[in-house]
Design a protein around this motif. Sequence first.
Motif, PDB file in Angstrom:
ATOM      1  N   SER A 250      22.162   8.644   0.715  1.00 11.46           N
ATOM      2  CA  SER A 250      22.974   8.773  -0.489  1.00 11.46           C
ATOM      3  C   SER A 250      23.557  10.157  -0.695  1.00 11.46           C
ATOM      4  O   SER A 250      22.921  11.168  -0.395  1.00 11.46           O
ATOM      5  CB  SER A 250      22.139   8.409  -1.723  1.00 11.46           C
ATOM      6  N   LEU A 251      24.751  10.175  -1.220  1.00 18.40           N
ATOM      7  CA  LEU A 251      25.351  11.406  -1.721  1.00 18.40           C
ATOM      8  C   LEU A 251      24.620  11.814  -2.989  1.00 18.40           C
ATOM      9  O   LEU A 251      24.341  12.977  -3.227  1.00 18.40           O
ATOM     10  CB  LEU A 251      26.841  11.166  -2.016  1.00 18.40           C
ATOM     11  N   GLY A 252      24.301  10.838  -3.802  1.00 17.16           N
ATOM     12  CA  GLY A 252      23.595  11.075  -5.050  1.00 17.16           C
ATOM     13  C   GLY A 252      23.304   9.775  -5.758  1.00 17.16           C
ATOM     14  O   GLY A 252      23.510   8.689  -5.214  1.00 17.16           O
ATOM     15  N   TRP A 253      22.845   9.881  -6.972  1.00 21.89           N
ATOM     16  CA  TRP A 253      22.525   8.744  -7.809  1.00 21.89           C
ATOM     17  C   TRP A 253      22.525   9.245  -9.225  1.00 21.89           C
ATOM     18  O   TRP A 253      22.488  10.441  -9.486  1.00 21.89           O
ATOM     19  CB  TRP A 253      21.169   8.133  -7.428  1.00 21.89           C
ATOM     20  N   VAL A 254      22.581   8.310 -10.157  1.00 20.47           N
ATOM     21  CA  VAL A 254      22.535   8.674 -11.565  1.00 20.47           C
ATOM     22  C   VAL A 254      21.406   7.877 -12.217  1.00 20.47           C
ATOM     23  O   VAL A 254      21.308   6.660 -12.047  1.00 20.47           O
ATOM     24  CB  VAL A 254      23.874   8.372 -12.286  1.00 20.47           C
TER      25      VAL A 254
ATOM     26  N   ASN B  42      23.289   4.046  -7.446  1.00 19.14           N
ATOM     27  CA  ASN B  42      23.187   4.790  -6.199  1.00 19.14           C
ATOM     28  C   ASN B  42      24.596   5.023  -5.663  1.00 19.14           C
ATOM     29  O   ASN B  42      25.436   4.132  -5.713  1.00 19.14           O
ATOM     30  CB  ASN B  42      22.369   3.952  -5.207  1.00 19.14           C
ATOM     31  N   VAL B  43      24.854   6.202  -5.133  1.00 19.02           N
ATOM     32  CA  VAL B  43      26.155   6.534  -4.542  1.00 19.02           C
ATOM     33  C   VAL B  43      25.938   6.877  -3.070  1.00 19.02           C
ATOM     34  O   VAL B  43      25.508   7.973  -2.740  1.00 19.02           O
ATOM     35  CB  VAL B  43      26.838   7.707  -5.274  1.00 19.02           C
TER      36      VAL B  43
ATOM     37  N   LEU C 260      29.465   2.667  -4.506  1.00 22.44           N
ATOM     38  CA  LEU C 260      28.449   2.346  -5.504  1.00 22.44           C
ATOM     39  C   LEU C 260      27.559   1.226  -4.989  1.00 22.44           C
ATOM     40  O   LEU C 260      28.053   0.219  -4.475  1.00 22.44           O
ATOM     41  CB  LEU C 260      29.088   1.862  -6.804  1.00 22.44           C
ATOM     42  N   LEU C 261      26.269   1.403  -5.157  1.00 24.16           N
ATOM     43  CA  LEU C 261      25.275   0.396  -4.788  1.00 24.16           C
ATOM     44  C   LEU C 261      24.191   0.368  -5.861  1.00 24.16           C
ATOM     45  O   LEU C 261      23.936   1.373  -6.524  1.00 24.16           O
ATOM     46  CB  LEU C 261      24.622   0.737  -3.447  1.00 24.16           C
TER      47      LEU C 261
END
Length: 133
Positions: free
Chosen positions: A41-45, A58-59, A69-70
């Motif tokens: 992942s690049l990132g997540w929020v 999840n990104v 986006l996942l």
Amino acid sequence: MMITYEWRGDFDNAALNALHADGLGYPVAATDWRARVGRHSLGWVCARQDGALAGFVNVAWDGGAHAFLLDTVVAPAYRSRGVGTSLVARAADGARAAGCAWLHVDFEEHLRPFYRDACGFEATAAGLIALRN
């Protein structure tokens, strides 16, 4: 109700597994989310209220211009309050800040009003090959 959002926020696997089970109607799994997002992942929020995980997205990315986006999920108790659209907006901000030019999402037809109308995704032509039956 004050919801807070954090890009690459800390979470524990049990809480995220419970959120996915509650939000998506799945049995509680034992997925190692921390290892998964760390590798792919690049990132997540993370969305939280009073410390409790209320939502997550999840990104994933290709290491360049494309982010995906996942695993978007909002706990049922927090739906219809803008939590999902805020998660997606913050995911887009994080991908943009990382230099991505595109944010992709695939979704089931019943989620079209959320992704297209509420979040602003445009329709594109795409293809899909089922790799498992």
